[in-house]
Scaffold this motif. Structure first.
Motif, short mmCIF file in Angstrom:
data_model
loop_
_atom_site.label_atom_id
_atom_site.label_comp_id
_atom_site.label_asym_id
_atom_site.label_seq_id
_atom_site.Cartn_x
_atom_site.Cartn_y
_atom_site.Cartn_z
N VAL A 147 -5.93 -58.40 -67.36
CA VAL A 147 -5.03 -57.51 -66.62
C VAL A 147 -3.56 -57.70 -67.01
O VAL A 147 -2.74 -56.79 -66.84
CB VAL A 147 -5.26 -57.72 -65.10
CG1 VAL A 147 -4.81 -59.10 -64.67
CG2 VAL A 147 -4.63 -56.65 -64.25
N ALA A 148 -3.21 -58.87 -67.53
CA ALA A 148 -1.80 -59.14 -67.87
C ALA A 148 -1.37 -58.50 -69.18
O ALA A 148 -0.18 -58.47 -69.48
CB ALA A 148 -1.58 -60.65 -67.98
N ARG A 150 -0.95 -55.87 -72.48
CA ARG A 150 -0.91 -54.54 -73.08
C ARG A 150 -1.93 -54.61 -74.21
O ARG A 150 -1.80 -55.41 -75.14
CB ARG A 150 0.48 -54.26 -73.62
CG ARG A 150 0.66 -52.82 -73.98
CD ARG A 150 2.13 -52.45 -74.10
NE ARG A 150 2.26 -51.15 -74.67
CZ ARG A 150 2.27 -50.01 -73.97
NH1 ARG A 150 2.19 -50.06 -72.66
NH2 ARG A 150 2.36 -48.84 -74.57
N PRO A 330 -9.25 -51.02 -59.57
CA PRO A 330 -9.38 -49.57 -59.80
C PRO A 330 -10.54 -49.24 -60.75
O PRO A 330 -10.92 -50.06 -61.58
CB PRO A 330 -8.05 -49.19 -60.45
CG PRO A 330 -7.12 -50.34 -60.23
CD PRO A 330 -7.97 -51.56 -60.05
N ALA A 333 -9.43 -49.55 -64.38
CA ALA A 333 -8.47 -50.62 -64.62
C ALA A 333 -7.07 -50.32 -64.11
O ALA A 333 -6.37 -51.21 -63.65
CB ALA A 333 -8.39 -51.02 -66.10
N PHE A 334 -6.66 -49.06 -64.18
CA PHE A 334 -5.32 -48.68 -63.74
C PHE A 334 -5.42 -47.88 -62.44
O PHE A 334 -6.38 -47.13 -62.25
CB PHE A 334 -4.62 -47.81 -64.80
CG PHE A 334 -4.21 -48.60 -66.02
CD1 PHE A 334 -2.88 -48.86 -66.28
CD2 PHE A 334 -5.17 -49.08 -66.92
CE1 PHE A 334 -2.50 -49.59 -67.41
CE2 PHE A 334 -4.80 -49.81 -68.04
CZ PHE A 334 -3.46 -50.07 -68.29
N GLN A 335 -4.44 -48.05 -61.57
CA GLN A 335 -4.35 -47.23 -60.37
C GLN A 335 -4.43 -45.76 -60.79
O GLN A 335 -3.84 -45.37 -61.80
CB GLN A 335 -3.02 -47.49 -59.65
CG GLN A 335 -2.78 -48.96 -59.31
CD GLN A 335 -3.67 -49.47 -58.19
OE1 GLN A 335 -3.90 -48.76 -57.21
NE2 GLN A 335 -4.19 -50.68 -58.33
N HIS A 337 -3.08 -43.04 -59.88
CA HIS A 337 -1.83 -42.30 -60.09
C HIS A 337 -1.13 -42.74 -61.37
O HIS A 337 -0.25 -42.06 -61.88
CB HIS A 337 -0.89 -42.47 -58.89
CG HIS A 337 -0.40 -43.88 -58.73
ND1 HIS A 337 0.61 -44.42 -59.47
CD2 HIS A 337 -0.83 -44.87 -57.91
CE1 HIS A 337 0.80 -45.69 -59.12
NE2 HIS A 337 -0.07 -45.98 -58.17
N ALA A 338 -1.51 -43.92 -61.89
CA ALA A 338 -0.87 -44.43 -63.11
C ALA A 338 -1.67 -44.11 -64.37
O ALA A 338 -1.27 -44.48 -65.47
CB ALA A 338 -0.66 -45.94 -62.99
N ASP B 28 3.02 -52.27 -66.79
CA ASP B 28 1.57 -52.16 -66.95
C ASP B 28 0.82 -52.97 -65.89
O ASP B 28 -0.22 -52.55 -65.38
CB ASP B 28 1.14 -52.65 -68.34
CG ASP B 28 1.09 -51.52 -69.35
OD1 ASP B 28 1.90 -50.57 -69.21
OD2 ASP B 28 0.23 -51.58 -70.26
N ILE B 29 1.34 -54.15 -65.59
CA ILE B 29 0.64 -55.01 -64.63
C ILE B 29 0.63 -54.36 -63.25
O ILE B 29 -0.39 -54.35 -62.56
CB ILE B 29 1.27 -56.42 -64.60
CG1 ILE B 29 1.02 -57.13 -65.96
CG2 ILE B 29 0.70 -57.27 -63.47
CD1 ILE B 29 1.82 -58.41 -66.17
N ALA B 31 0.88 -51.14 -62.76
CA ALA B 31 0.02 -49.95 -62.87
C ALA B 31 -1.45 -50.33 -62.70
O ALA B 31 -2.26 -49.54 -62.23
CB ALA B 31 0.23 -49.27 -64.22
N ARG B 32 -1.79 -51.54 -63.10
CA ARG B 32 -3.16 -52.01 -62.93
C ARG B 32 -3.39 -52.57 -61.53
O ARG B 32 -4.34 -52.19 -60.84
CB ARG B 32 -3.47 -53.10 -63.96
CG ARG B 32 -3.59 -52.59 -65.40
CD ARG B 32 -3.57 -53.76 -66.36
NE ARG B 32 -3.76 -53.39 -67.75
CZ ARG B 32 -4.94 -53.40 -68.38
NH1 ARG B 32 -6.01 -53.75 -67.74
NH2 ARG B 32 -5.01 -53.06 -69.65
N SER B 33 -2.52 -53.50 -61.13
CA SER B 33 -2.80 -54.23 -59.89
C SER B 33 -2.37 -53.49 -58.65
O SER B 33 -2.86 -53.75 -57.56
CB SER B 33 -2.07 -55.58 -59.92
OG SER B 33 -0.67 -55.37 -59.79
#
Lengths: 434, 434
Positions: A147-148, A150, A330, A333-335, A337-338, B28-29, B31-33
């Motif tokens: 998750v950290a 890119r 999610p 992996a991404f929310q 909305h993102a 990005d973090i 956007a994921r978390s």
């Protein structure tokens, strides 16, 4: 804690495996998860066969809508396959407020956007670890473990059938048709193998990997997909002689304003870890900016191997069912909305090195003409091997420097028009994945 | 959502990497978390150096107790190392109701039982993905991805320094001392390398893997640990000639009423996936009854590689902080009331095949005496190679069938008493890991 109540759509290889593992390892699973799991009901076509598998305590129905409408289940496990009925049933389950666990890559690659949106609107979870490289927790690694990062690229061998066939071709020196027959005889290929050997299944999985890696929609229908059906034994032998192995790869790469997503055979150096992934095994490599390259390897198919992932999803559902949806991982992996909607990079713009096998007169003049033609399209290339044919021609094996696919295709057209060149040029990408 | 407020103990390689990755990938973090992360305060020894790294917005202190007592942090990241002060600080943070993320394998292997018990009593999380094979999400795979499985064994290459040295010895044909110097020059080994090359670090990590795989306490002090310091270049060359590579392996195996946990060099067939793990890379293999064998590969050390795991833990903490503790993933994979306390299997009872290198007169009589001595202790063995020495003796390379360690040791004593045998017999286990 009250048991998690499960309804299962389908009791084929995966469904029966899930039943078996849940039953056999129940004590350990509860010791880990803290919550019992109970398969309450199963929808099947053959009631008698199902009764023999699950015994008397489970409700059976032949109507799958009946199952997803039951009030006494918390989660629907969809292991029936297909994309039409399965889509309707999954959407109905979601509408009924059930969580869903599915192993159906085709369903999610083709209808994921709709299904995930419905799940989010209803506040339920759709989990799908089993949909990609079954026993390997690669969705979890991408969504949580990395998750950290890119993520720059994700690539791998995600179709066990094709990998089995290529391993047979390479180790036994046999052609595609014979290797396919071996695979069918040993249960590694379907009677109609097209879905696997033409790359469709790998493309489904790659779409899910790419979405989770990059946080973007990936339109499955536009993904470049080549299978293994045109590879010949001579290609695997030539690759081997040069220190390479040929694998069916899925490769997804992030660019600034696009994503590159493609499935095709490729040469990999023999000492590359993915080159050592043989038989029906799968492996996925991920390159993150902080983690560097990580690799995940395991079975790509199988009854209990898939069940392992289905049950892991069930435990995740059991744990996060009571959480606020905003605290759950999610779906991609991404929310939501993102999530981006990056275009696919046109294949013409993608860059690879190439292996070319050209049947051509083995004369200095003919070879000079070959290399001159390639140079005309900007291809720096070298002839690495000549394998003589009975008629004084030879297979010329050429490796090129990286070049845009558009240039390569134009070069191939010109090559095939040279008088000394016979038939079609075989062209396979060379990947480094470092 | 309000940001997760982080206090960090230490700003060395890992701490600075965590700061850098969190800062660089913040968008990005989130956007994921779905939740911002903020490093609020850092405890360091050198305030000026720290100020240059984190700038002006972060509170700095030289008193680490001051940090763990701050009211304005939710989670303490312990990346200072050591087991004495770190233990006190982690326990104090827990007592203060803070979650803890740590990369400290020594701390958890030696004081894990106490720390996890304290965390459970206080309802906080202690996360430690970075403690084992840093960038590889192997703790998550064991605890969550493979939750359905009864795990038979877990094994791997978990010390990057030793693996780097062995790779150098094998590829360059140099001895241990020179390879160690290379590793030190290139930053892959400490000035005092004992912790790594004697197997202690690998044993720490293996204890954590075994606890999560089998759900049992593993008493670190009793784990059998051999390092790589006595391997010679000739052993790597002999192994290579027979189709093997030598790696420092950690192996943990579940038996019915015990667990086997051991760290030592071992021969692996060259085509084994672990044999291809070179340089400072790590890899862990896990065999589950449903999943079959899966493998996880990635960097074993490094600033941002470790940060990748630390931040993954932070996101997990952010997600499950608000959950009921019963819904969180247990610290060692199993609910604490379900943790067993299985004894370690005595090494004398463990079984392996062996590679023996015996310097012995190269005469039929002497060789017959060798094999007869081995047979007397039940060792079925064959001489696979003879490498002549200037004095008419030769290195005899013998591979045995699997045999209990006790029998092997008795056989070695007798072998070394044979008149034709010179000096000590070199004995290295041969592992199949299939």
């Amino acid at each position: 804690m009250p048991p998690l109540r499960i309804g299962m759509l389908g009791l084929g290889t995966v469904g029966a495996g899930t039943w078996r593992v849940l039953t056999r390892n129940q004590r350990d699973i509860v010791a880990r998860s803290g919550r019992p799991m109970e398969i309450v009901a199963v929808a099947v076509r053959d009631l008698e066969r199902a009764r023999r598998i699950v015994g008397g305590a489970v409700a059976l129905t032949t109507d799958p809508f009946d199952l997803v409408n039951r009030a006494d289940i918390d989660v629907v496990v969809e292991v029936m396959g297909g994309t039409t009925l399965a889509r309707e049933l999954v959407l109905q389950a979601i509408a009924n407020g059930k969580h869903v666990v599915t192993a159906n890559k085709a369903l999610l690659a083709e209808h994921g956007a709709e299904i995930f949106a419905a799940a989010e609107a209803r506040g339920v979870i759709v989990a799908y670890e089993a949909a990609v490289a079954v026993s390997i927790p690669i969705i979890k690694a991408l969504r949580e473990g990395l998750v950290a990062n890119r993520i720059a690229w994700v690539a791998g061998i995600v179709n066990g059938t094709s990998n089995f066939i290529l391993t047979e071709m390479g180790s036994k020196g046999i052609g595609y048709a014979n290797a396919l027959k071996d695979a069918q005889d040993q249960g590694f290929a379907e009677a109609d193998p097209r879905f696997d050997v033409e790359g469709t299944d790998a493309a489904h999985k790659l779409c899910l990997l790419a979405a989770n890696a990059f946080g973007t929609q990936v339109p499955f229908a536009e993904v470049h997909t080549e299978g293994i059906t045109e590879l010949e034994a001579v290609d695997l032998a030539c690759a081997e002689a040069l220190g390479y192995r040929i694998k069916l790869l899925g490769v997804a790469r992030r660019h600034d304003h696009s994503v590159e997503v493609r499935v095709h055979p490729a040469l990999l150096r023999s000492d590359h870890l993915l080159a050592g992934v043989d038989g029906s095994m799968n492996a996925v490599m991920v390159h993150g900016d902080a983690s560097g390259t990580t690799l995940y390897y395991g079975a790509g198919a199988g009854s209990e191997q898939t069940a392992s992932a289905v049950i892991a999803d069930l435990v995740d559902v059991a744990r996060s069912a009571a959480c606020d949806p905003s605290e759950r991982v999610p779906h991609r992996a991404f929310q939501s909305h993102a999530m981006a909607d990056l275009p696919l990079r046109p294949m013409a713009d993608t860059t690879s090195a190439w292996y070319l096998r050209i049947i051509c007169s083995a004369t200095p003049t003919a070879e000079r003409a070959l290399l001159r033609t390639l140079a005309r399209f900007g291809l720096q290339a070298r002839i690495y091997g000549r394998y003589a044919q009975p008629d004084h021609s030879a297979h010329h094996v050429v490796l090129t420097q990286p070049v845009a696919y558009a240039a390569l295709r134009r070069a191939l057209v010109s090559l095939e028009q040279l008088p000394a060149v016979q038939g079609k040029v075989r062209a396979v990408r060379v990947e480094t994945l470092e």
